[in-house]
Motif scaffolding. Sequence first.
Motif, short mmCIF file in Angstrom:
data_model
loop_
_atom_site.label_atom_id
_atom_site.label_comp_id
_atom_site.label_asym_id
_atom_site.label_seq_id
_atom_site.Cartn_x
_atom_site.Cartn_y
_atom_site.Cartn_z
N ARG A 73 0.69 -1.18 -0.10
CA ARG A 73 -0.02 -0.03 -0.12
C ARG A 73 0.90 1.21 0.15
O ARG A 73 0.52 2.26 -0.72
CB ARG A 73 -0.78 0.04 1.25
CG ARG A 73 -2.06 -1.00 1.38
CD ARG A 73 -2.67 -1.08 2.45
NE ARG A 73 -3.72 -2.21 2.79
CZ ARG A 73 -4.00 -2.73 3.84
NH1 ARG A 73 -3.33 -2.50 4.83
NH2 ARG A 73 -5.05 -3.61 3.75
N GLU A 74 1.95 1.27 0.87
CA GLU A 74 2.81 2.30 0.95
C GLU A 74 3.46 2.51 -0.29
O GLU A 74 3.78 3.93 -0.84
CB GLU A 74 3.93 2.29 2.07
CG GLU A 74 3.24 2.40 3.23
CD GLU A 74 3.44 3.64 3.97
OE1 GLU A 74 4.23 4.46 3.45
OE2 GLU A 74 2.43 4.02 4.68
N ARG A 101 2.45 1.89 -3.32
CA ARG A 101 1.40 2.45 -4.41
C ARG A 101 1.22 3.92 -4.20
O ARG A 101 1.17 4.70 -4.96
CB ARG A 101 -0.05 1.88 -3.97
CG ARG A 101 -1.24 2.25 -4.54
CD ARG A 101 -2.37 1.67 -4.43
NE ARG A 101 -2.81 2.02 -2.81
CZ ARG A 101 -3.56 1.67 -1.84
NH1 ARG A 101 -4.15 0.62 -2.11
NH2 ARG A 101 -3.79 2.32 -0.58
N ALA A 102 1.33 4.34 -2.67
CA ALA A 102 1.38 5.88 -2.57
C ALA A 102 2.66 6.67 -2.70
O ALA A 102 2.66 7.90 -3.40
CB ALA A 102 0.90 6.11 -1.20
N SER A 105 3.25 8.62 10.30
CA SER A 105 2.65 7.07 9.95
C SER A 105 3.22 6.18 10.86
O SER A 105 2.51 5.22 11.24
CB SER A 105 2.90 6.78 8.50
OG SER A 105 2.21 7.56 7.81
N ILE A 134 1.54 6.24 14.13
CA ILE A 134 0.21 5.88 14.18
C ILE A 134 0.25 4.42 14.09
O ILE A 134 -0.46 3.73 14.83
CB ILE A 134 -0.58 6.58 12.92
CG1 ILE A 134 -0.71 7.92 13.06
CG2 ILE A 134 -1.88 5.71 12.84
CD1 ILE A 134 -1.32 8.51 11.82
N HIS A 171 -5.35 11.65 12.63
CA HIS A 171 -4.21 10.76 12.18
C HIS A 171 -4.46 9.50 11.54
O HIS A 171 -4.08 8.43 11.95
CB HIS A 171 -3.58 10.29 13.59
CG HIS A 171 -2.83 11.52 14.00
ND1 HIS A 171 -2.06 12.36 13.46
CD2 HIS A 171 -2.65 11.79 15.46
CE1 HIS A 171 -1.64 13.52 14.28
NE2 HIS A 171 -1.89 13.24 15.56
N LEU A 172 -5.19 9.52 10.34
CA LEU A 172 -5.51 8.43 9.49
C LEU A 172 -4.09 8.42 8.59
O LEU A 172 -3.46 9.45 8.19
CB LEU A 172 -6.51 8.50 8.58
CG LEU A 172 -8.03 8.93 9.26
CD1 LEU A 172 -8.99 9.10 8.40
CD2 LEU A 172 -8.19 7.67 10.33
N LEU A 173 -3.73 7.05 8.09
CA LEU A 173 -2.40 6.88 7.41
C LEU A 173 -2.88 7.52 6.12
O LEU A 173 -3.88 7.11 5.50
CB LEU A 173 -1.96 5.46 7.28
CG LEU A 173 -1.67 4.79 8.56
CD1 LEU A 173 -1.61 3.46 8.66
CD2 LEU A 173 -0.17 5.50 9.08
N PRO A 174 -2.25 8.69 5.62
CA PRO A 174 -2.56 9.47 4.40
C PRO A 174 -2.51 8.57 3.13
O PRO A 174 -3.21 8.67 2.01
CB PRO A 174 -1.65 10.45 4.34
CG PRO A 174 -0.34 10.03 5.08
CD PRO A 174 -0.98 9.11 6.29
N SER A 175 -1.60 7.37 3.05
CA SER A 175 -1.52 6.66 2.05
C SER A 175 -2.55 5.51 1.78
O SER A 175 -2.26 4.63 0.84
CB SER A 175 -0.08 6.22 1.86
OG SER A 175 0.40 5.69 2.97
N LEU A 176 -3.35 5.27 2.85
CA LEU A 176 -4.21 4.31 2.78
C LEU A 176 -5.50 4.76 2.70
O LEU A 176 -6.08 5.82 3.10
CB LEU A 176 -4.27 3.48 4.12
CG LEU A 176 -2.95 2.28 4.03
CD1 LEU A 176 -1.91 2.88 3.81
CD2 LEU A 176 -3.25 1.74 5.46
N THR A 177 -6.66 3.96 2.04
CA THR A 177 -7.83 4.45 1.97
C THR A 177 -8.65 4.08 3.23
O THR A 177 -7.96 3.66 4.11
CB THR A 177 -8.76 3.50 0.93
OG1 THR A 177 -8.59 2.12 1.49
CG2 THR A 177 -8.15 3.46 -0.40
N GLU A 218 -8.98 0.61 4.06
CA GLU A 218 -7.60 -0.07 4.57
C GLU A 218 -7.05 0.56 6.05
O GLU A 218 -6.77 -0.09 6.62
CB GLU A 218 -6.67 0.48 3.49
CG GLU A 218 -6.94 -0.40 2.35
CD GLU A 218 -5.88 0.11 0.92
OE1 GLU A 218 -5.73 -0.73 0.23
OE2 GLU A 218 -5.30 1.05 1.30
N TYR A 222 -9.45 8.14 -0.12
CA TYR A 222 -8.32 8.30 0.86
C TYR A 222 -8.85 9.35 1.85
O TYR A 222 -9.71 10.41 1.58
CB TYR A 222 -6.93 8.92 -0.11
CG TYR A 222 -6.57 7.66 -1.02
CD1 TYR A 222 -5.54 6.83 -0.42
CD2 TYR A 222 -7.15 7.38 -2.10
CE1 TYR A 222 -5.12 5.84 -0.76
CE2 TYR A 222 -6.43 6.28 -2.72
CZ TYR A 222 -5.44 5.59 -2.34
OH TYR A 222 -4.97 4.49 -2.93
#
Lengths: 866, 227
Positions: A10-11, A13-14, A291, A294, B93-99, B102, B136
């Motif tokens: 996933r990472e 991908r981003a 991240s 978190i 604080h959501l993970l920005p690169s995940l939907t 996810e 996202y």
Amino acid sequence: MTFVLLMAAREFRASWRRLLFFFVCVAIGVGAIVALRSIIQSVRSGLTGEARAMIASDVVIQSNRAWTPEVRRDLDAQLAKTPVAARQDSIEMATMVRAERGAAVARMVELRGVESGFPFYGRFTLQGGAPYSHDLLVGRGTLVRPELLAQLGIRVGDRIMIGGQPFTVRGVIEQEPGGSAGGFSLGSRVLVDLADLRGTGLLTFGSRATHQILLKIAEENAALRLVREVRANFRERFVTARSFRSTENQIGESLERAENFLSLVGFIIVVLGGIGVWSVTRVFVQQKIPSVAILKCLGASTRQVLAAYVAQVALLALAGSALGVGLAAVGIRSIPASLTAALGRVAYGLTLSAVLQGLAVGLLVSLLFALVPLLEVRRVKPLLLLRGFNLAAAGQPWTGSLVSRLRARLAALDLLQAATGVLVAIALVVVASWQAGSWRAGAAVTIGFAGIAAVLYGAAFVLVRAVSPLASMRWFPLRHAVVSLRRPGNQTRVILLAVGLGSFFVLGVRSLQNDLIAEFALALDPKGADMFLIDVQRDQAGGVRALLVDRQDPGAPPPRLVPILRARVTGVKGREVTLDSFSDVRGRGSLGREYGITYRNALEENERVTEGRFWTGEPPLDPDAPLHEVSIEQSIHERFGIEVGDTMRFDVLGRIMQARVTSVRRVEWADARSGGFMFVFRPGALDKAPQTFVGFLKGPADLTARLRLQYDLVTKYPNVTAVDGREIIGRIQKVLDNAVLAISIVGGIALLSGTLILIGAVAMTRYQRVYEAAILRTLGASTRTLGTMLAIEYCALGLLAGAIGAAGAAALTWGVTRHVLDIAWRPAPVLLVSGALLTTALVAVVGVAASTEVLRKKPLGALRAE
Amino acid sequence: MIELRGVSKTVPSGDGTLTILHPLDLSIPDRHVVAITGPSGSGKSTLLGLIAGLDAPTSGQILVGGTDITTLGEDALARLRGTHIGFVFQFFHLLPSLTALENVRVPMEIAGARDAERRGRALLDEVGLSERGHHYPSQLSGGEQQRVAIARALANDPPLLLADEPTGNLDSTTGRQVIDLLLQVNRSRGTTLVLVTHDADLAALADLTIGLRDGAIASRTARPPAS
């Protein structure tokens, strides 16, 4: 495990866009390795498959003297014990040919006389697809290369003069068996019937011909045994033997060395890429701190998080390496043909082993360089989430005294990180050694890199210190540029490291190249001899000399004809060494080879006596004297420990002579116009012995006159070979040009890597810069002020990186010329200074250009985003 | 039941030490809603961080479900957080690169749960965002992000939910919706809810309000049992 892989994917991908640069860094290095290795491996598999065709047989027995009846008889006895399926004779020699009618041009060629049935292996390809057959040669027929037709201005069916006799050109050789591996030859191939060759006047006394016996032996072991036995039993009679297998091994070994060397170059580029990876990862980790916090808050252990990011780096590295393989594939297709022509006709393509090695090195180096910065995630505390972030505090500001900073560093030193760093260094040595195929080379490269990196790192520190006082200047852009160099999380070190190494590499290669070219240019000394005559017979000497004098430009130094005899050292009785028999001498390596010797009563211009006394002006010795006098060259004295006063025994064409060493001379080899001899005898002993002459002369400056001279020489003295030094140097120049082109390409790739690292380093600190710029703008700074600030900052960085690169290059060139190539070192101030300035300009332009976003962005947007 | 016994926190500062929390005792019964209030710098967030094991106290014991978490190592604490504690933050604080989906799945994946996909969808449904799973964080509004964060906090069905100013970054209407959601979770799942807040309305809804001032408990106000 699932979590680790899912997170990594996933990472990836981003972040792949942001890490695009990481990609490219790895890709370029891997591309270089894969391409270089593939080319060499293609050449190797192409050539080794053709080893039999290259020597046209299973075994070649050869000698540079005509077969004597005794040698012939003993060889026959030896061959009778071997299951020989077929044999034939062949003679190869360099000689001059001219057209019977037409242009007054003579060319040097490599003449080969063969018998019916030649070659046992491989095939001649003739122009127009005509099949090769020995019948084409029988009765004064000849096959030649297309370039000879062009040079002589003739066509198939015309006649050429070889050794004073006419031969009809009956076909054109498109490709010889085994190709023309090796690349460099004195002339183009001319094929004639062996009996016809013997019928010419070329095989006179002392002529430089190679007499060969080609053998077809079905059983490989028998062939190898024969080679061993011939080498052992006939060496003293100037006979050698080689099998297709030894040819193969020889090619294999030299190509393997080339492959390993080039791979090391590729590895250096990968390491440059690795530095890019390191800098990208460092910033990437800083950006990923939230991240990580978190994830830890959500229950992920440090190991899991670390694993996720390592997996991500591995994924990126693999993708980058794959891109590199693609680049290599494209690169191989676009290699200029002139560059590979010398290596023979080979189908170039990626080889599996090169691809796998490239992928492995790309992955390994990326992981190694990413590992240390990635370990930072261990330190991320989830508590950050409750406190709010202060990214700007992530890096350490470069302030405080040296001692306090060192102390802070030590206190903050992470044992695991330090240990990993050490392991990474060891692993790099291992990878480098693997690529170089040698521990020494691997360690040397790694240590060299580490040394330069340490210097650059130290220089970065010194730079920041040195310019710190400027921070109190009144000019705003200057003051802030200085502050920027040491801002927390600055890229000063990374940029210096990457660009400094890049410029070091490029400038080093360039100046080495200059030294090499300058060294070869010496041979083109306008005053020196530029034409050489070989195989002038004693009775021709007078006539040849007269012809030469007649044709020379007015004022040219008179031509010189130097007698030359072939001799071998068969014993030494001296203070330090005693060698009783030839086999003892042979045990001393090259002392056992055949030497060209001469006699004269004066020193040449390029000689001076270092020990003993030369017989200048003294009368000749009695030819029958039991002990003659010889002067030896410095290298013989140094390498074999032969001293003035020692007695040496020579075999001069079968005649045994004793001579006392009365002097040691040093010959200035670089000054080749007067030639050089290892052994010079006092006149008297050799005057009556069979001998030929070699000639040195300053030929006419006009090309037509030179060609005419060669032509007339060959017409009148068909056995004499006249070599045009200009032409030879032209050929060497061509080979050299190709080497230079190859080196420049590699240097260019290194520069490209350096530039990419620079762009990446700048781009990575953009977020922070945008924010700073926004604040400064809010406080009233203009775009121009901000631009000036950036330009000053990058100019300082570029200037320093360039200066260090140039200094390093000068040191490298000095070391390599002095200790490796053994040629004169020529300082190249213009090259180095302009290199340093170009580096500065490059860094400034790239730095400012990559920061345009900083200058363009509206302050409010930037401040909000933060 | 969460119990704090003589818990204090000091940090080194310059030559001396700075006391952030004076020794305090506190017990939070299961299924209760506890609000921690106080001015900036009174130690609210530190207290929350200590309860979550994000930081270690200088002295004292913290018992969560009978376990003294001050004796646990980093990885054990991480496991504990993953399965027993849910977090909701002021800045989401959501993970920005995940939907969104996810993000909700991550805690389950970390814990090695098998049906992360199905449960993730169910949780998004529960917070009313079943249609937005593939978006996202940057494509969601603040309120939506906070609801995703709540769904994520509930992923492993933890008995304890910690919220740090959950409405601090939202407008009042959206804030109200988030409060309702949190209270609903508390009622339907029986999750203990500890929240740090400035919001008097929110504090008024708690079973117990702890007022902090200068690192010490200045007031304890219990809401009268609902009639």
